[in-house]
Write a protein that holds these residues in place. Structure first.
Motif, PDB file in Angstrom:
ATOM      1  N   UNK A 255      26.443  40.990 -53.718  1.00  0.00           N
ATOM      2  CA  UNK A 255      25.207  40.604 -53.392  1.00  0.00           C
ATOM      3  C   UNK A 255      25.052  39.599 -52.465  1.00  0.00           C
ATOM      4  N   UNK A 256      25.678  38.327 -52.763  1.00  0.00           N
ATOM      5  CA  UNK A 256      25.619  37.320 -52.135  1.00  0.00           C
ATOM      6  C   UNK A 256      25.940  37.131 -50.837  1.00  0.00           C
ATOM      7  N   UNK A 257      26.973  37.893 -50.350  1.00  0.00           N
ATOM      8  CA  UNK A 257      27.603  37.825 -48.918  1.00  0.00           C
ATOM      9  C   UNK A 257      26.552  38.842 -48.238  1.00  0.00           C
ATOM     10  N   UNK A 258      25.980  39.812 -48.825  1.00  0.00           N
ATOM     11  CA  UNK A 258      24.895  40.632 -48.074  1.00  0.00           C
ATOM     12  C   UNK A 258      23.573  39.618 -47.791  1.00  0.00           C
ATOM     13  N   UNK A 259      23.127  39.079 -48.692  1.00  0.00           N
ATOM     14  CA  UNK A 259      22.247  38.315 -48.718  1.00  0.00           C
ATOM     15  C   UNK A 259      22.264  36.957 -47.593  1.00  0.00           C
ATOM     16  N   UNK A 260      23.561  36.452 -47.450  1.00  0.00           N
ATOM     17  CA  UNK A 260      23.946  35.718 -46.246  1.00  0.00           C
ATOM     18  C   UNK A 260      23.934  36.192 -44.915  1.00  0.00           C
ATOM     19  N   UNK A 261      24.445  37.251 -44.871  1.00  0.00           N
ATOM     20  CA  UNK A 261      24.248  38.048 -43.683  1.00  0.00           C
ATOM     21  C   UNK A 261      22.979  38.486 -43.195  1.00  0.00           C
ATOM     22  N   UNK A 262      21.954  38.613 -44.067  1.00  0.00           N
ATOM     23  CA  UNK A 262      20.919  39.064 -43.561  1.00  0.00           C
ATOM     24  C   UNK A 262      20.078  37.669 -43.155  1.00  0.00           C
ATOM     25  N   UNK A 263      20.487  36.576 -43.680  1.00  0.00           N
ATOM     26  CA  UNK A 263      19.951  35.335 -43.276  1.00  0.00           C
ATOM     27  C   UNK A 263      20.801  34.561 -41.907  1.00  0.00           C
ATOM     28  N   UNK A 264      21.451  35.671 -41.439  1.00  0.00           N
ATOM     29  CA  UNK A 264      22.263  35.277 -40.033  1.00  0.00           C
ATOM     30  C   UNK A 264      23.307  34.243 -40.308  1.00  0.00           C
ATOM     31  N   UNK A 265      23.842  34.250 -41.566  1.00  0.00           N
ATOM     32  CA  UNK A 265      25.083  33.185 -41.773  1.00  0.00           C
ATOM     33  C   UNK A 265      26.445  34.031 -42.159  1.00  0.00           C
ATOM     34  N   UNK A 266      27.331  33.503 -41.236  1.00  0.00           N
ATOM     35  CA  UNK A 266      28.642  34.113 -41.151  1.00  0.00           C
ATOM     36  C   UNK A 266      29.295  34.424 -42.656  1.00  0.00           C
ATOM     37  N   UNK A 267      29.978  35.251 -42.861  1.00  0.00           N
ATOM     38  CA  UNK A 267      30.897  35.276 -44.469  1.00  0.00           C
ATOM     39  C   UNK A 267      32.156  35.563 -44.291  1.00  0.00           C
ATOM     40  N   UNK A 268      32.803  34.762 -45.346  1.00  0.00           N
ATOM     41  CA  UNK A 268      34.359  35.107 -45.571  1.00  0.00           C
ATOM     42  C   UNK A 268      34.675  35.480 -46.818  1.00  0.00           C
ATOM     43  N   UNK A 269      35.442  36.631 -46.915  1.00  0.00           N
ATOM     44  CA  UNK A 269      36.212  36.939 -48.018  1.00  0.00           C
ATOM     45  C   UNK A 269      37.534  37.245 -47.814  1.00  0.00           C
ATOM     46  N   UNK A 312      30.751  33.630 -31.931  1.00  0.00           N
ATOM     47  CA  UNK A 312      31.280  34.811 -31.843  1.00  0.00           C
ATOM     48  C   UNK A 312      30.938  35.798 -33.041  1.00  0.00           C
ATOM     49  N   UNK A 313      29.994  35.347 -33.782  1.00  0.00           N
ATOM     50  CA  UNK A 313      29.502  36.123 -35.103  1.00  0.00           C
ATOM     51  C   UNK A 313      28.098  36.606 -34.902  1.00  0.00           C
ATOM     52  N   UNK A 314      27.665  37.594 -35.323  1.00  0.00           N
ATOM     53  CA  UNK A 314      26.125  37.980 -35.343  1.00  0.00           C
ATOM     54  C   UNK A 314      25.899  38.803 -36.499  1.00  0.00           C
ATOM     55  N   UNK A 315      25.950  38.079 -37.667  1.00  0.00           N
ATOM     56  CA  UNK A 315      25.793  38.536 -38.891  1.00  0.00           C
ATOM     57  C   UNK A 315      24.654  39.332 -39.425  1.00  0.00           C
ATOM     58  N   UNK A 316      23.578  38.933 -39.038  1.00  0.00           N
ATOM     59  CA  UNK A 316      22.250  39.847 -39.272  1.00  0.00           C
ATOM     60  C   UNK A 316      22.052  41.143 -38.468  1.00  0.00           C
ATOM     61  N   UNK A 317      22.510  40.887 -37.070  1.00  0.00           N
ATOM     62  CA  UNK A 317      22.514  42.029 -36.494  1.00  0.00           C
ATOM     63  C   UNK A 317      23.674  43.144 -37.057  1.00  0.00           C
ATOM     64  N   UNK A 318      24.783  42.762 -37.229  1.00  0.00           N
ATOM     65  CA  UNK A 318      25.883  43.555 -37.890  1.00  0.00           C
ATOM     66  C   UNK A 318      25.691  44.288 -39.107  1.00  0.00           C
ATOM     67  N   UNK A 319      24.867  43.501 -39.761  1.00  0.00           N
ATOM     68  CA  UNK A 319      24.358  43.835 -41.157  1.00  0.00           C
ATOM     69  C   UNK A 319      23.396  45.020 -40.960  1.00  0.00           C
ATOM     70  N   UNK A 320      22.331  44.882 -40.077  1.00  0.00           N
ATOM     71  CA  UNK A 320      21.206  45.693 -40.008  1.00  0.00           C
ATOM     72  C   UNK A 320      21.605  47.100 -39.250  1.00  0.00           C
ATOM     73  N   UNK A 321      22.776  46.901 -38.573  1.00  0.00           N
ATOM     74  CA  UNK A 321      23.315  47.966 -37.811  1.00  0.00           C
ATOM     75  C   UNK A 321      23.914  48.889 -38.690  1.00  0.00           C
ATOM     76  N   UNK A 322      24.429  48.444 -40.060  1.00  0.00           N
ATOM     77  CA  UNK A 322      24.858  49.267 -40.660  1.00  0.00           C
ATOM     78  C   UNK A 322      24.493  49.363 -42.105  1.00  0.00           C
TER      79      UNK A 322
END
Length: 406
Positions: A255-269, A312-322
């Motif tokens: 859940x945490x990486x998804x919530x971060x992407x929603x806030x437009x924050x890049x993630x790493x795993x 180089x990163x668009x976390x929220x846009x990428x998240x909402x597209x998928x």
């Protein structure tokens, strides 16, 4: 509550030397569902209504609900399946074990694992398999970006248990400082209250703290530990973070990486996160972050790359597209063959835009479909604990003139 054990070798070993079929069996050996013989956990059962049952213009259609206590609910309310397709989830990398659910949330799209499951569990070959998990049902607007100073370098939201691999993240921070001559810090939200003497933590959690102290020596020079944060404040933490890191190699899809992407924050795993459960599917959409090898220096380098190439990163846009709740609704409907013929104006991957559904939800529940999906009336969309669930289901049974059989 959890049943079974995650094999220890999976917690911090990036390569498991077994046949993939053995690995699938190992993954399915641990589940976090709630069962009939655990009345002490009935208060923890969730019920999420993705789509309500509808009666409009002479057409009646069933709804869709999710629960990690599916068998408890169907046993308690036999009439439930007359109104809803019941989808079970396990809150782990396993497939659920529910016998009474119509289908399972299985986290990822992995055709090879699905085929193996249907062959091994012939009594469950008919189960619907939906390639999402309950953690995909994050409210993308509730966790949307908030204007805030970017004063958290690296954010980790994780309990203090060994399988979260927090020490390797701490080691990466230490290496980063030396290699890149930059005093970045780690903010760790552990989700549990404790005091300065670690009172409130159990022995396992204290052992994880001791690992951090031994590794860093002066732990507080590197880490800010936050006990608990409300969901409303979490949005601010994610928005303040420059990057959010997940250290696990195994678990649910997180859940945490998804919530971060929603806030437009890049993630790493790590590249090896749920590698055997995922098959070819990535842990997060392309453009939302970076994958690292399971190595402290490699993680330090990946953090440096993300921090210095934010454009180089668009976390929220990428998240909402998928992902997001709208895509969740579409995928659940598409995974259930019933809707292809029963639902007026059905189109694949377009249920959230279906005018008949929107009109029917408005007519039946005095809400738009969009408002229902985003929980405008939580009394009929999300309940926790059997007392509240009983009240919610009573509303639906009365609305559709179903008599309770218990």
């Amino acid at each position: 509550m959890p049943r079974g054990v995650i094999p220890e070798e999976y917690l911090s070993n990036p390569k498991i030397d077994k046949a993939i079929e053995e690995i699938y069996a190992d993954l399915d050996a641990y589940v976090h569902e709630y069962f009939d013989d655990e009345p002490q956990h009935y208060k923890d059962i969730d019920l999420i209504v993705v789509l309500p049952p509808l009666n409009y213009e002479g057409t009646i259609t069933k709804g869709i609900l999710l629960s990690q206590g599916a068998d408890v609910l169907v046993e308690r309310y036999p009439e439930l399946c007359s109104l809803f397709f019941v989808l079970a989830f396990s809150m782990s990398a396993s497939y659920p074990t529910s016998c009474r659910a119509d289908g399972y949330l299985v986290q990822y799209s992995n055709p090879h694992r699905e085929a193996w499951f249907r062959e091994k569990h012939r009594d469950k070959r008919h189960k619907l398999l939906v390639p999402f998990g309950d953690s995909h049902y994050v409210h993308e607007y509730r966790y949307g970006y908030q204007i805030a100073p970017k004063d958290i370098d690296v954010l980790v939201v994780s309990s203090l248990i060994p399988r979260k691999n927090i020490p390797i993240i701490a080691e990466a921070i230490k290496i980063y400082r030396k290699k890149y001559s930059s005093p970045i810090r780690l903010t760790l939200i552990v989700g549990k209250e404790f005091d300065l003497n670690w009172n409130g933590l159990n022995d396992c959690e204290r052992e994880e703290i001791k690992k951090l102290e031994n590794l860093l020596v002066h732990m507080w020079d590197y880490i800010d530990i936050v006990p608990t944060v409300t969901w409303s404040a979490m949005r601010t933490y994610y928005s303040r973070a420059r990057v959010c890191v997940l250290g696990s190699l195994i678990g649910d899809s997180n859940r945490s990486i998804k919530e971060a992407m929603c806030a437009d924050t890049p993630v790493i795993c790590f590249k090896q996160f749920n590698q055997y459960a995922r098959g070819e599917e990535l842990p997060f959409p392309s453009g939302a972050g970076e994958l690292s090898d399971f190595d402290a220096e490699a993680l330090a380098d990946t953090i440096h790359h993300v921090l210095h190439n934010r454009q180089d990163f668009k976390p929220r846009r990428s998240y909402l597209s998928n992902w997001g709740r709208k895509n969740f609704l579409n995928r659940c409907v598409d995974a259930i063959p019933y809707f292809k013929s029963a639902l007026p104006e059905y189109e694949e991957n377009a249920s959230v835009k279906n005018l008949w559904i929107d009109l029917a939800v408005q007519n039946n529940y005095d809400l738009s479909l969009n408002d229902f999906v985003y929980g405008a009336n939580p009394l009929i969309s999300f309940r926790r604990g059997l007392d509240d669930i009983d009240s919610m289901l009573g509303f639906y049974f009365d609305r559709f003139a179903l008599r309770r059989r218990r």
